[in-house]
Motif scaffolding. Structure first.
Motif, PDB file in Angstrom:
ATOM      1  N   SER A   1      16.626-118.107  21.394  1.00  0.00           N
ATOM      2  CA  SER A   1      17.855-117.548  21.950  1.00  0.00           C
ATOM      3  C   SER A   1      18.659-118.621  22.668  1.00  0.00           C
ATOM      4  O   SER A   1      18.100-119.531  23.283  1.00  0.00           O
ATOM      5  N   THR A   2      19.980-118.499  22.594  1.00  0.00           N
ATOM      6  CA  THR A   2      20.864-119.404  23.321  1.00  0.00           C
ATOM      7  C   THR A   2      20.920-118.975  24.787  1.00  0.00           C
ATOM      8  O   THR A   2      20.410-117.915  25.175  1.00  0.00           O
ATOM      9  N   ASP A   3      21.563-119.798  25.618  1.00  0.00           N
ATOM     10  CA  ASP A   3      21.723-119.449  27.028  1.00  0.00           C
ATOM     11  C   ASP A   3      22.504-118.146  27.177  1.00  0.00           C
ATOM     12  O   ASP A   3      22.214-117.324  28.055  1.00  0.00           O
TER      13      ASP A   3
ATOM     14  N   ALA B   1      21.312-114.678  28.902  1.00  0.00           N
ATOM     15  CA  ALA B   1      22.106-114.007  29.934  1.00  0.00           C
ATOM     16  C   ALA B   1      22.287-112.527  29.603  1.00  0.00           C
ATOM     17  O   ALA B   1      22.214-111.657  30.487  1.00  0.00           O
ATOM     18  N   ARG B   2      22.512-112.229  28.316  1.00  0.00           N
ATOM     19  CA  ARG B   2      22.657-110.830  27.908  1.00  0.00           C
ATOM     20  C   ARG B   2      21.340-110.073  28.058  1.00  0.00           C
ATOM     21  O   ARG B   2      21.332-108.884  28.399  1.00  0.00           O
ATOM     22  N   ILE B   3      20.237-110.752  27.783  1.00  0.00           N
ATOM     23  CA  ILE B   3      18.933-110.118  27.976  1.00  0.00           C
ATOM     24  C   ILE B   3      18.745-109.744  29.442  1.00  0.00           C
ATOM     25  O   ILE B   3      18.307-108.635  29.778  1.00  0.00           O
ATOM     26  N   SER B   4      19.088-110.672  30.337  1.00  0.00           N
ATOM     27  CA  SER B   4      18.943-110.421  31.776  1.00  0.00           C
ATOM     28  C   SER B   4      19.806-109.263  32.235  1.00  0.00           C
ATOM     29  O   SER B   4      19.411-108.467  33.093  1.00  0.00           O
TER      30      SER B   4
ATOM     31  N   LYS C   1      19.354-110.602  17.851  1.00  0.00           N
ATOM     32  CA  LYS C   1      18.459-109.444  17.960  1.00  0.00           C
ATOM     33  C   LYS C   1      17.715-109.414  19.287  1.00  0.00           C
ATOM     34  O   LYS C   1      17.259-108.359  19.716  1.00  0.00           O
ATOM     35  N   SER C   2      17.571-110.584  19.932  1.00  0.00           N
ATOM     36  CA  SER C   2      16.827-110.627  21.183  1.00  0.00           C
ATOM     37  C   SER C   2      17.475-109.782  22.268  1.00  0.00           C
ATOM     38  O   SER C   2      16.792-109.297  23.170  1.00  0.00           O
ATOM     39  N   TRP C   3      18.807-109.603  22.199  1.00  0.00           N
ATOM     40  CA  TRP C   3      19.460-108.760  23.199  1.00  0.00           C
ATOM     41  C   TRP C   3      20.035-107.484  22.607  1.00  0.00           C
ATOM     42  O   TRP C   3      20.030-106.435  23.247  1.00  0.00           O
ATOM     43  N   SER C   4      20.518-107.531  21.367  1.00  0.00           N
ATOM     44  CA  SER C   4      21.180-106.346  20.812  1.00  0.00           C
ATOM     45  C   SER C   4      20.179-105.245  20.461  1.00  0.00           C
ATOM     46  O   SER C   4      20.489-104.056  20.605  1.00  0.00           O
ATOM     47  N   VAL C   5      18.985-105.633  20.005  1.00  0.00           N
ATOM     48  CA  VAL C   5      17.982-104.611  19.709  1.00  0.00           C
ATOM     49  C   VAL C   5      17.492-103.952  20.993  1.00  0.00           C
ATOM     50  O   VAL C   5      17.098-102.784  20.995  1.00  0.00           O
TER      51      VAL C   5
END
Length: 456
Positions: A349-351, A355-358, A326-330
């Motif tokens: 969150s994993t690495d 990376a997806r968040i960035s 959810k940290s990146w998909s939301v």
């Protein structure tokens, strides 16, 4: 600095003779690491959604009540997993051993409820006293003719996320591959790490059915023991929560040759990508065609139905404090609605998640690597956010500070996955931010307005 080379080690003669390994050993649990959920808690989160199995906690009764039914995982069938079973270890059991009591408890559950399987969870107490639950489970399984699965995840070994992975190890070692499914098709897929929070798996399954794909095994939301035992016959795996069960998918690919990918059903773009990726992995042209048709139709529908909500949400700022997928998909879902994410939590969150968040936020947003309401509140104030989207434990902080709040974690009762979930998310965001209570709390009290109010 003088050093002497030895097999596997480098010895520094100036270090008092202490040998230091070249590579780091496995990480040891740190004091306080289990704050926010221990390993035992994580194992329960992963396995309790298997609805037709019995779940027996081998430990003091307080462990059984630790987090029972605090998650929003739903079942449309058996409800056996909602019953709490425990051996209720006391002082006498700790001194003289509780293995006999455990065996009697397993026999009672098998006789009274006839489940297809019993999961037995170790706890800090039973692990410290040296209870051999593996041997007891093996004996009980042979005696009763049903699967009795040991789950070795006592709370002291680490965090909740480690418990998730240990539960996946138990599934791979004792469950998956032990049954042959009655029906197998060329379009079967497994969902791994999807827990049917608020019924999200039902929305996902409807989409899969419309494309011609069949949900073979739910691991584990609304799951059934026998379908998970036959999960090795699926044609593709989708990991919905990589933090928890990516190791399970990797091992299934090595042993059974099932390809996998990490995806999400939060947001229209992520949902469309996941459906297309599943169709690609099962390598079925007809399914690919149906996916393309479904995606085109649903995205056009969303464009129409979300238009009034996007007008309200465009330009709004949000702090997102959650974890895992959810940290990146939301973030993707919020951006599609016109909401700008100005702060995001990364502590769970994993690495690859980071990376997806960035990729989605760049360096503009504040990254919150550690928990604490004060850190979330600081990000809200610094970036002047309009809403906090987080788990229930941050709700009271937001409400006390008169900040609109939306619950996004496992305790919630609203499904946000898929195209329908996108509409629900937009509605809930608008409801939260436009609630008349915010205007009321910002209005001065009658006795502070100086308009002749008599408070005598």
């Amino acid at each position: 600095m003088e050093a002497i080379k030895k097999t596997g080690f480098t010895v520094d003669v100036n270090s008092c003779g202490k040998e230091e390994p070249k590579s780091k050993p496995c990480p040891r649990p740190k004091p306080g690491e289990a704050a926010g959920g221990c390993s035992f808690d994580g194992a329960q989160i992963t396995l309790l959604p298997i609805a037709d199995a019995a779940h027996l906690v081998h430990g003091p009764i307080a462990c059984a009540g630790n987090s029972w039914e605090t998650r929003g995982s739903l079942s449309n069938g058996p409800q056996l997993s909602s019953l709490g079973f425990t051996t209720d270890l006391g002082e006498h059991d700790i001194i003289f051993g509780g293995e006999k009591k455990l065996l009697e408890a397993i026999r009672y559950i098998a006789d009274r409820f006839s489940p297809p399987a019993i999961f037995v969870y170790s706890t800090c107490v039973s692990a410290l006293t040296g209870e051999d639950i593996d041997a007891v489970c093996k004996q009980a399984s042979a005696e009763l003719g049903l699967a009795v699965v040991p789950v070795n995840s006592p709370g002291f070994v680490g965090s909740k996320n480690l418990g998730n992975r240990l539960a996946g190890e138990a599934l791979f070692q004792y469950v998956i591959g032990t049954e042959e499914p009655p029906l197998v098709t060329d379009c079967d897929v497994n969902l791994i790490g999807e827990y049917n929070i608020a019924g999200e798996a039902w929305d996902i399954e409807k989409l899969l059915n419309q494309t011609g794909m069949r949900l073979h095994a739910r691991i584990t939301g609304n799951g059934r023991f026998k379908e998970i035992a036959g999960a090795h016959r699926a044609k593709a795996n989708m990991i919905v929560c990589s933090r928890a069960l990516i190791g399970l998918a990797v091992k299934m690919e090595k042993k059974y040759g099932i390809p996998y990918f990490e995806g999400s059903f939060y947001g229209a773009k992520e949902t469309s990508f996941s459906l297309r990726q599943l169709a690609y992995l099962i390598n079925n042209r007809e399914v690919e065609r149906r996916v393309d048709h479904l995606v085109e139709r649903e995205e056009m529908r969303l464009m129409r139905e979300l238009a009034p909500y996007r007008k309200v949400l465009k330009g709004k700022k949000a702090v997102l404090y959650t974890g895992g997928v959810k940290s990146w998909s939301v973030i993707s879902a919020l951006q599609e609605l016109g909401v700008k994410v100005v702060g995001v939590g990364t502590n769970k969150s994993t690495d690859s998640d980071i990376a997806r968040i960035s990729e989605r936020l760049g360096e503009e947003a504040i990254y919150i690597p550690e928990g604490g309401s004060s850190r979330v509140l600081k990000a809200v104030r610094e970036r002047k956010a309009d809403i906090v989207i987080a788990g229930g434990r941050n709700m009271y902080m937001a409400l006390k500070e008169q900040i609109p709040f939306l619950d996004i974690n496992q305790e919630r009762h609203t499904a946000y996955a898929g195209y329908e979930g996108m509409i629900r998310l937009a509605k809930q965001l608008v409801y939260a931010m436009e609630n008349p209570v915010w205007q009321m709390v910002c209005t001065p009290a009658p006795w502070d307005r100086g308009d002749g109010y008599d408070n005598s």
